[in-house]
Design a protein around this motif. Structure first.
Motif, short mmCIF file in Angstrom:
data_model
loop_
_atom_site.label_atom_id
_atom_site.label_comp_id
_atom_site.label_asym_id
_atom_site.label_seq_id
_atom_site.Cartn_x
_atom_site.Cartn_y
_atom_site.Cartn_z
N LYS A 283 0.84 -1.21 0.00
CA LYS A 283 0.00 0.00 0.00
C LYS A 283 0.88 1.26 0.00
N TYR A 284 2.05 1.19 0.63
CA TYR A 284 2.96 2.34 0.62
C TYR A 284 3.65 2.48 -0.73
N VAL A 285 3.97 1.35 -1.33
CA VAL A 285 4.67 1.37 -2.61
C VAL A 285 3.77 1.96 -3.69
N TYR A 286 2.48 1.62 -3.63
CA TYR A 286 1.55 2.19 -4.62
C TYR A 286 1.60 3.71 -4.56
N GLU A 287 1.58 4.26 -3.34
CA GLU A 287 1.62 5.72 -3.21
C GLU A 287 2.95 6.28 -3.74
N LEU A 288 4.05 5.57 -3.47
CA LEU A 288 5.34 6.02 -3.99
C LEU A 288 5.34 6.08 -5.51
N LEU A 289 4.77 5.05 -6.13
CA LEU A 289 4.77 5.00 -7.59
C LEU A 289 3.76 5.97 -8.21
N ARG A 290 2.83 6.44 -7.43
CA ARG A 290 1.96 7.52 -7.91
C ARG A 290 2.67 8.87 -7.84
N GLY A 291 3.82 8.89 -7.15
CA GLY A 291 4.58 10.13 -7.05
C GLY A 291 4.44 10.84 -5.72
N LYS A 292 3.89 10.14 -4.71
CA LYS A 292 3.66 10.79 -3.42
C LYS A 292 4.89 10.69 -2.53
N ASP A 293 5.23 11.79 -1.89
CA ASP A 293 6.24 11.79 -0.84
C ASP A 293 5.52 11.40 0.45
N LEU A 294 5.89 10.27 1.04
CA LEU A 294 5.16 9.76 2.20
C LEU A 294 5.29 10.67 3.41
N ALA A 295 6.31 11.51 3.44
CA ALA A 295 6.48 12.42 4.57
C ALA A 295 5.64 13.68 4.40
N THR A 296 5.72 14.30 3.20
CA THR A 296 5.01 15.57 2.98
C THR A 296 3.64 15.38 2.36
N LYS A 297 3.35 14.17 1.87
CA LYS A 297 2.09 13.86 1.17
C LYS A 297 1.99 14.53 -0.19
N GLU A 298 3.05 15.21 -0.63
CA GLU A 298 3.04 15.91 -1.91
C GLU A 298 3.21 14.92 -3.06
N VAL A 299 2.43 15.10 -4.14
CA VAL A 299 2.53 14.26 -5.32
C VAL A 299 3.19 15.05 -6.44
N THR A 300 4.31 14.51 -6.97
CA THR A 300 5.02 15.20 -8.05
C THR A 300 5.48 14.21 -9.11
N ASP A 301 5.66 14.73 -10.32
CA ASP A 301 6.19 13.90 -11.40
C ASP A 301 7.60 13.42 -11.08
N ALA A 302 8.39 14.30 -10.45
CA ALA A 302 9.77 13.94 -10.14
C ALA A 302 9.83 12.76 -9.18
N ASN A 303 8.96 12.75 -8.19
CA ASN A 303 8.91 11.62 -7.26
C ASN A 303 8.54 10.34 -7.99
N ARG A 304 7.53 10.45 -8.85
CA ARG A 304 7.09 9.27 -9.57
C ARG A 304 8.20 8.72 -10.45
N ASP A 305 8.86 9.59 -11.20
CA ASP A 305 9.93 9.14 -12.09
C ASP A 305 11.07 8.50 -11.30
N LYS A 306 11.43 9.11 -10.17
CA LYS A 306 12.51 8.58 -9.34
C LYS A 306 12.15 7.18 -8.82
N ASN A 307 10.92 7.01 -8.36
CA ASN A 307 10.53 5.74 -7.76
C ASN A 307 10.35 4.65 -8.82
N PHE A 308 9.93 5.01 -10.01
CA PHE A 308 9.86 4.02 -11.08
C PHE A 308 11.26 3.63 -11.53
N ALA A 309 12.20 4.56 -11.50
CA ALA A 309 13.58 4.23 -11.86
C ALA A 309 14.17 3.22 -10.87
N ILE A 310 13.86 3.39 -9.60
CA ILE A 310 14.31 2.44 -8.57
C ILE A 310 13.72 1.06 -8.84
N LEU A 311 12.43 1.03 -9.16
CA LEU A 311 11.78 -0.24 -9.46
C LEU A 311 12.37 -0.89 -10.70
N ALA A 312 12.65 -0.10 -11.72
CA ALA A 312 13.21 -0.64 -12.96
C ALA A 312 14.57 -1.29 -12.73
#
Length: 762
Positions: A283-312
């Protein structure tokens, strides 16, 4: 409280347009297209007749997500994700736009629905319909270009007049045209949808799906993550599915197909997420891949791209075939030989994660890591480590491993957890109680079988080691080895013990070959055991057999329940001995040989020359004769090994010419840019793919240096079942040794040989 959903309505043309533009995410995705063609036909018929045709459940994407980069191409991010109605929407997309879809075999195919304008009937297209000019054989040709319906209708009427040689009256033509125009107008059929708010958590979306769709399957967090992959990293999703499909079909070389598991995409996704994002709670990973910062709750494209790169990056390591096969060797080392011995797939999947942490983060040597993971898996399977609340257990494990800064610290952490799981009193108190169960699907029972494999134990009354009988495929009408009631069922029933729970106690089972099981029948232990034991077990082996099969002296005369209690303790001792051998290499079996029989050296084999059990090959890949293709050279090696498996075993020497000249492996190493380890891996992989994985494990590769040249020796044990090989000569060929030659037997000769040697029907 903000609204959790809203109602919206789309004409089909708008739906399809938004799919094409990417505003609605219609992945190929949550599952392959599984509706049969009749269901698609009925959907089209309902639309045509103006009937209600269901609804869609859509989930609003985060409003701040504007663009997504896929394989370097920037496109609009979807504003809506399909939660329910996937198959219906895929049907519309396929038929109205003429697009192909994935079937359950993950190959693309077109859905062809036919329409008869005269009778207003829809049918699944077939050859008869396609040859009948009265039918529109594929309505996609009209629906994908409804603005050209006038020309389409005229062409249809002209073809109908020419083929039938009859006059189509104005009234008939008008009716046919009206019906076709009505079909073309289906693009404006209105569909209703429930649109869920973007800020709903995954769990609540899943619950809504179940409540509004009583026939729906519970959606997991993995479903949603795979959906996100289809939207934001479709290539990665396809790679995941291709690996899993190959593990099922085994069509490629090299392959992920194996005797243990046909992994699903969500299982390997969990491994990749654990390795990359170091989390097990999806459930946390889904939010990360949507681009959410779990600390600030902010959703950004940069977060999403970074987290997908980690997954890749992590997924590439998970799907690496070298990692995959080296890990599976650890499972074999632990004594688990096929899927039937695995009570929990979680134990295997999460042990793979632990393996990758050790290999990819700490670079631990393959062989050292393999043994450590063999012990880890043995204990995880025995104690059901990942059976209850697996996500929580894996989260704890990952946190423990996170503290390891070096490979040595990782191995120390692993060892500490193993000792915590199986302390000293586990073997004497806990394990006997785990064996105090009825039935066969008991983890402790399969740990006992695994220990027998590790200890190289023979089946009761048998000359065959257990692992050769359990490796799979060794059977005629019955399995080669069977679970035998030491106190036979009918004997116990005649003695007044009729409860199946009492009769099928784990401690009442032993593994024996089926002819022995048949011979015992309903006899009492006191009647069948002494003569069979004396006949099949030598005096020197008696203590070993009693240890392996946990049979105390005089057990056949014991009270049944007294026997069960004592045997559980002795079975626990065998499991401990198997674990001890994995840990230290010491075999605690009584009177076990201190060392194995010494294998012949290269010099000895060359001096003796080629024979029934010895063969020389110049190379595995490289040619020493102009014009000989590589596949012929490989095929020659495969034929010899298959023949030895089917005859009396032997040793194949690679790097020595027929006349005994030492050539070495340097030419193969240079050609394939490999060393001895890679050579061994490549050879074993080829054997698994071209013969079978079970038979490949009867072959052991070793290397020797002679006159400064490295030579490979493949020691082959005779197979307890017929072995077929795929070579350059064809598929599933049957080879045997005759003198110092390899023979490819014709069907009639192979049938006779198999019947004579194994007593089986080919």
């Amino acid at each position: 409280m903000s609204a959790k959903f809203s109602h919206i309505s789309f004409p089909i043309s708008t739906l399809l347009g938004q799919i094409k533009s990417g505003q609605i995410a219609l992945p190929e995705l949550q599952r392959p297209f599984v509706w049969d063609r009749a269901q698609v036909r009925d959907l089209l018929d309902s639309l045509y007749r103006g009937y209600p045709a269901g609804y869609f459940l859509l989930w609003q994407a985060h409003p701040e997500a504007k663009f997504v980069t896929i394989s370097g191409n920037t496109q609009a991010a979807p504003s809506l994700l399909v939660v329910d109605g996937q198959q219906r929407l895929t049907s519309l997309y396929a038929v109205f736009l003429g697009e192909s879809v994935y079937n359950e075999r993950f190959t693309r195919e077109h859905i062809r629905i036919a329409f008869n304008p005269r009778s207003e009937r829809f049918e699944v297209a077939n050859t008869i319909i396609s040859n009948d000019p009265e039918w529109i054989a594929d309505i996609s040709t009209l629906l994908k270009s409804p603005n050209n319906s006038f020309a389409f209708i005229n062409a249809y009427l002209d073809k109908l007049r020419q083929s039938r040689g009859e006059t189509v009256t104005v009234e008939q033509a008008n009716q046919l045209a009206f019906n076709l125009q009505r079909l073309a107008g289906l693009t404006e059929y209105p569909f209703n949808a429930i649109q869920l708010s973007h800020d709903l958590p995954v769990e609540e979306v899943s619950e809504i799906f179940v409540r509004v769709n009583s026939k729906g399957t519970q959606l997991s967090q993995a479903n949603f993550i795979l959906t996100l992959m289809s939207v934001f990293w479709d290539e990665g999703r396809k790679e995941l599915e291709a690996f899993c499909r190959e593990a099922r079909e085994g069509a490629k070389n090299p392959t992920s197909k194996n005797p243990f598991i046909e992994p699903s995409p969500d299982q390997l996704l969990r491994v990749a997420i654990g390795l990359g994002h170091r989390r097990a709670a999806l459930k946390y990973v889904y939010e990360l891949l949507r681009g959410k910062d779990l600390a600030t709750k902010e959703v950004t494209d940069a977060n999403r791209d970074k987290n997908f790169a980690i997954l890749a990056e992590a997924q590439a390591k998970v799907l690496d075939l070298t990692n995959w096969w080296e890990f599976l060797k650890a499972i074999q080392e632990a004594g688990y030989l096929n899927s039937s011995m695995l009570m929990s797939k979680n134990s295997l999947i999460y042990s793979y994660l632990v393996f990758l942490v050790g290999r990819c983060r700490h670079g631990i040597d393959w062989k050292i890591l393999r043994n450590a993971i063999a012990r880890w898996f043995f204990v995880a399977a025995l104690t059901s480590r990942y059976t209850n609340s697996p996500e929580s257990r894996v989260e704890k494990d990952l946190r423990l491993f996170e503290g390891a800064q070096t490979g040595e610290e990782f191995l120390a952490t692993l060892e500490a957890q193993i000792q915590l799981a199986v302390p000293a009193d586990f073997w004497t108190h806990t394990l006997p109680s785990l064996l105090n169960w009825s039935g066969v699907n008991i983890p402790a029972l399969y740990a006992y079988f695994a220990a027998l494999n590790v200890l190289d134990a023979k089946a009761l009354f048998s000359t065959f080691p257990m692992h050769r009988l359990l490796e799979g495929g060794i059977s005629g009408r019955r399995s080669a080895v069977e679970r035998h009631h030491l106190f036979p069922r009918k004997f116990l029933e005649a003695s007044g013990i009729k409860s199946r729970t009492q009769i099928n106690q784990v401690a009442n089972f032993a593994m024996i070959e089926w002819p022995d099981n048949l011979r015992i029948g309903a006899k009492s232990p006191a009647v069948y055991f002494p003569p069979m034991f004396d006949q099949h077990v030598t005096a020197g082996e008696a203590e070993q057999f009693r240890f392996w099969h946990a049979l105390p002296e005089g057990w056949e005369e014991m009270d049944y329940f007294e026997f069960l209690e004592l045997r559980r303790k002795r079975m626990a001792e065998v499991v401990k001995a198997g674990f001890e051998k994995l840990s230290t290499g010491r075999n605690l079996t009584p009177k076990a040989k201190a060392v194995e029989d010494k294998l012949p050296t290269v010099a000895q084999l060359i001096a003796a020359g080629e024979s029934l059990t010895v063969e020389f090959k110049s190379s595995l890949y490289a040619t020493y004769v102009d014009g000989v293709p590589e596949k012929v050279i490989i095929g020659s090696v495969l034929k010899t090994i298959a023949a030895m498996l089917n005859t009396d075993g032997g040793t194949l020497v690679i790097g020595v010419a027929d006349d005994g000249t030492i050539l070495g492996l340097e030419k193969d190493y240079q050609l394939k840019k490999m060393d001895a380890d890679k050579f061994e891996n490549a050879l074993m992989t080829t054997l698994m793919q071209s013969i079978d994985s079970v038979s490949a494990h009867l072959c052991k590769v070793r290397f020797e240096n002679l006159d400064g040249k490295e030579v490979a020796l493949v020691d082959v044990r005779p197979s307890p079942k017929p072995v077929y090989a795929d070579t350059d000569k064809g598929k599933a060929r049957f080879f045997t040794r005759l003198g110092n030659t390899t023979r490819d037997l014709e069907t009639s000769d192979a049938v006779a040989y198999i019947s004579r040697r194994w007593g089986l029907q080919a």
